[in-house]
Design an enzyme around this catalytic site. Structure first.
Site, short mmCIF file in Angstrom:
data_model
loop_
_atom_site.label_atom_id
_atom_site.label_comp_id
_atom_site.label_asym_id
_atom_site.label_seq_id
_atom_site.Cartn_x
_atom_site.Cartn_y
_atom_site.Cartn_z
CB VAL A 86 -0.99 -0.21 1.29
CG1 VAL A 86 -2.05 -1.23 1.02
CG2 VAL A 86 -0.31 -0.03 2.43
CG HIS A 102 -3.63 -6.19 -0.78
ND1 HIS A 102 -2.55 -6.73 -0.62
CD2 HIS A 102 -4.35 -6.82 -1.42
CE1 HIS A 102 -2.64 -8.00 -0.65
NE2 HIS A 102 -3.86 -8.32 -1.09
CB CYS A 110 -16.64 8.68 2.80
SG CYS A 110 -17.86 9.35 4.14
CB CYS A 113 -20.97 10.00 1.06
SG CYS A 113 -19.27 10.62 0.91
CB CYS A 134 -21.55 12.81 4.27
SG CYS A 134 -20.47 11.60 4.66
CB THR A 173 5.11 -11.84 -2.05
OG1 THR A 173 3.80 -12.05 -1.46
CG2 THR A 173 5.19 -12.52 -3.39
CG ASN A 198 11.33 -14.19 -0.58
OD1 ASN A 198 12.17 -14.25 0.58
ND2 ASN A 198 10.01 -14.26 -0.42
C1 BV8 Z 1 -9.58 -12.35 -0.55
C2 BV8 Z 1 -3.54 -3.98 2.96
C3 BV8 Z 1 -11.19 -13.02 -2.02
C4 BV8 Z 1 -3.94 -3.58 4.33
C5 BV8 Z 1 -3.27 -6.49 3.13
C6 BV8 Z 1 -12.73 -14.19 1.04
C7 BV8 Z 1 -13.46 -13.14 1.72
C8 BV8 Z 1 -12.90 -12.62 3.16
C9 BV8 Z 1 -12.05 -13.15 3.51
C10 BV8 Z 1 -11.16 -14.26 2.66
C11 BV8 Z 1 -11.64 -14.61 1.55
N1 BV8 Z 1 -10.74 -15.45 1.10
C12 BV8 Z 1 -9.62 -15.61 1.92
C13 BV8 Z 1 -9.69 -14.98 2.99
C14 BV8 Z 1 -9.09 -14.81 4.20
C15 BV8 Z 1 -8.17 -13.67 4.32
C16 BV8 Z 1 -6.95 -14.22 4.99
O1 BV8 Z 1 -6.01 -14.83 3.96
N2 BV8 Z 1 -6.71 -14.03 6.04
C17 BV8 Z 1 -5.48 -14.55 6.76
C18 BV8 Z 1 -5.29 -13.94 7.87
C19 BV8 Z 1 -5.45 -16.03 6.87
N3 BV8 Z 1 -7.77 -13.08 3.02
C20 BV8 Z 1 -8.35 -11.89 2.35
O2 BV8 Z 1 -9.25 -11.44 3.16
C21 BV8 Z 1 -8.14 -11.34 1.17
N4 BV8 Z 1 -9.44 -11.21 0.59
O3 BV8 Z 1 -9.06 -13.28 -0.50
O4 BV8 Z 1 -10.75 -12.03 -1.23
C22 BV8 Z 1 -10.93 -12.64 -3.36
C23 BV8 Z 1 -9.93 -12.99 -3.92
C24 BV8 Z 1 -9.46 -12.70 -5.25
C25 BV8 Z 1 -10.48 -11.71 -5.90
C26 BV8 Z 1 -11.57 -11.02 -5.18
C27 BV8 Z 1 -11.79 -11.76 -3.91
C28 BV8 Z 1 -7.70 -10.02 1.41
C29 BV8 Z 1 -6.27 -9.82 2.16
C30 BV8 Z 1 -5.74 -8.24 1.93
C31 BV8 Z 1 -5.18 -8.01 3.39
N5 BV8 Z 1 -4.24 -6.67 3.21
N6 BV8 Z 1 -2.67 -5.27 2.98
C32 BV8 Z 1 -2.62 -3.12 4.90
O5 BV8 Z 1 -1.46 -3.11 4.48
O6 BV8 Z 1 -2.81 -2.23 6.01
S1 BV8 Z 1 -2.04 -7.83 3.10
C33 BV8 Z 1 -0.64 -7.41 3.77
O7 BV8 Z 1 0.01 -8.59 4.18
C34 BV8 Z 1 0.15 -6.87 2.76
O8 BV8 Z 1 -0.42 -6.11 1.82
C35 BV8 Z 1 0.94 -8.09 2.24
O9 BV8 Z 1 0.23 -8.35 1.11
C36 BV8 Z 1 0.58 -9.17 3.23
C37 BV8 Z 1 1.66 -9.80 3.66
O10 BV8 Z 1 2.22 -10.59 2.48
P1 BV8 Z 1 3.58 -10.22 1.74
O11 BV8 Z 1 3.80 -9.26 0.96
O12 BV8 Z 1 4.00 -11.54 1.09
O13 BV8 Z 1 4.60 -9.86 2.87
P2 BV8 Z 1 4.98 -10.66 3.99
O14 BV8 Z 1 5.44 -9.99 5.08
O15 BV8 Z 1 4.02 -11.94 4.35
O16 BV8 Z 1 6.25 -11.45 3.41
C38 BV8 Z 1 7.64 -10.63 3.31
C39 BV8 Z 1 8.20 -11.56 2.21
O17 BV8 Z 1 9.31 -10.83 1.78
C40 BV8 Z 1 9.10 -12.75 2.79
O18 BV8 Z 1 8.88 -14.05 2.25
C41 BV8 Z 1 10.46 -12.47 3.11
O19 BV8 Z 1 11.29 -13.55 3.01
C42 BV8 Z 1 10.74 -11.68 1.97
N7 BV8 Z 1 11.64 -10.74 1.97
C43 BV8 Z 1 12.19 -10.06 3.00
N8 BV8 Z 1 12.95 -8.98 2.95
C44 BV8 Z 1 13.24 -9.35 1.34
C45 BV8 Z 1 12.49 -10.01 0.85
N9 BV8 Z 1 12.23 -10.36 -0.36
C46 BV8 Z 1 13.12 -9.81 -1.15
N10 BV8 Z 1 13.97 -8.88 -0.60
C47 BV8 Z 1 14.44 -8.46 0.58
N11 BV8 Z 1 15.00 -7.63 0.97
ZN ZN Z 2 -18.82 11.12 3.03
#
Ligand code: BV8
Ligand code: ZN
Length: 231
Positions: A86, A102, A110, A113, A134, A173, A198
């Site tokens: 984000v 995301h 809002c 609205c 609003c 990721t 990664n």
């Molecule tokens: C969804 C924004 C379906 C907010 C984020 C349907 C409806 C309702 C709920 C669900 C559903 N389906 C599934 C669910 C459950 C839920 C879920 O998964 N819950 C978890 C807790 C189990 N999923 C959802 O709600 C998702 N919705 O699936 O809807 C759908 C699908 C498709 C089309 C339509 C509908 C929505 C989830 C979104 C959550 N919001 N962010 C905010 O940021 O405040 S997610 C947030 O965590 C980040 O944005 C990021 O994406 C995520 C973490 O993931 P990564 O980016 O992979 O980062 P992470 O920290 O995990 O890993 C870092 C990596 O970097 C590691 O591998 C590391 O080794 C590596 N690394 C470290 N250093 C380096 C490096 N790599 C390279 N170089 C380096 N130097």
């Molecule tokens: Zn409003």
């Protein structure tokens, strides 16, 4: 080429990833804070977390990985960045084609609205901020856990892949979400060599064609050197 990026690409810019405790804030788990329920319970508290993170992003600089992707685009490569982040570090590095699946920490929506707009003022003077139209509660225009994805960026990726790709980079990721793994596999079916960048192995590692195990800030610029201005 398609570049699917996650929190890891911003790690070298000093933005904590969500993995483990370095992504926690005041010992709170992001997967519990980034929810409508947490916001409904205490909007000011959730906004304190976003205000803190907006500060980190404002002070951060794009790193060599963000810049490499932007340079390949500027050199005429057909690049789409599909980011889960984000933050705006891809844009600030110069990337023009960025799909924020995301949402963005610099946009608000809002709850009254539904109006959505950019909100770059930092720090916000009043938490939670209120809608000028609003007086409804403004929330960050990001996708919380439990919410579905905005269709526009998903559609943008689908249309981009319809024309076929030569390379699909998955950078920084865990590929926690099924739709991220699906995006990578669709890109491969569209002709892309599937490359993971990664330092650690992920659930995607055994599915990719090539694993470049290192920090994105070193690996992506090295890819540029490998072939002129990169893939
Ligand atoms: C969804 C924004 C379906 C907010 C984020 C349907 C409806 C309702 C709920 C669900 C559903 N389906 C599934 C669910 C459950 C839920 C879920 O998964 N819950 C978890 C807790 C189990 N999923 C959802 O709600 C998702 N919705 O699936 O809807 C759908 C699908 C498709 C089309 C339509 C509908 C929505 C989830 C979104 C959550 N919001 N962010 C905010 O940021 O405040 S997610 C947030 O965590 C980040 O944005 C990021 O994406 C995520 C973490 O993931 P990564 O980016 O992979 O980062 P992470 O920290 O995990 O890993 C870092 C990596 O970097 C590691 O591998 C590391 O080794 C590596 N690394 C470290 N250093 C380096 C490096 N790599 C390279 N170089 C380096 N130097
Ligand atoms: Zn409003």
């Amino acid at each position: 080429m398609l570049a699917v990026t996650g929190a890891g690409i911003s790690a070298e810019s000093g933005i904590p990833t969500f993995r483990g405790k370095d992504g926690w804030w005041r010992r709170e788990d992001p997967t519990r804070l980034a929810t409508q329920a947490a916001f409904d319970r205490d909007p000011a508290h959730v906004w304190e977390w976003y205000q803190f993170r907006r500060g980190l992003v404002a002070e951060a600089e794009p790193n060599a990985a963000h810049r490499a992707l932007a340079e390949w685009e500027a050199a005429g490569k057909d690049v789409l960045v599909a980011t889960q982040n984000v933050d705006d570090l891809h844009e600030r590095a110069g990337s023009r084609d960025v799909a924020h699946i995301h949402g963005s920490i610099w946009r608000v929506r809002c709850e009254g609205c539904g109006r959505e707009r950019d909100e770059a003022v930092h720090p916000l003077p009043e938490l939670p901020p209120r809608c000028g139209e609003c007086r409804g509660l403004l929330r960050p225009a990001v996708v919380w856990f439990g919410e579905t994805l905005p269709m526009a960026p998903i559609r943008q990726v689908e249309m981009f892949l319809e024309d076929g790709v030569d390379l699909a980079l998955v950078v920084g990721t865990e590929a926690t979400f099924g739709y991220i793994r699906a995006m990578a596999l669709v890109a491969r079916r569209a002709g892309g060599l599937l490359v993971e960048v990664n330092p650690a192995a992920t659930v995607l590692s055994e599915l990719v064609d090539v694993r470049l195990a290192g920090p994105a800030g070193e690996v992506l610029p090295a890819l540029s050197a490998w072939e002129g201005t990169g893939p």
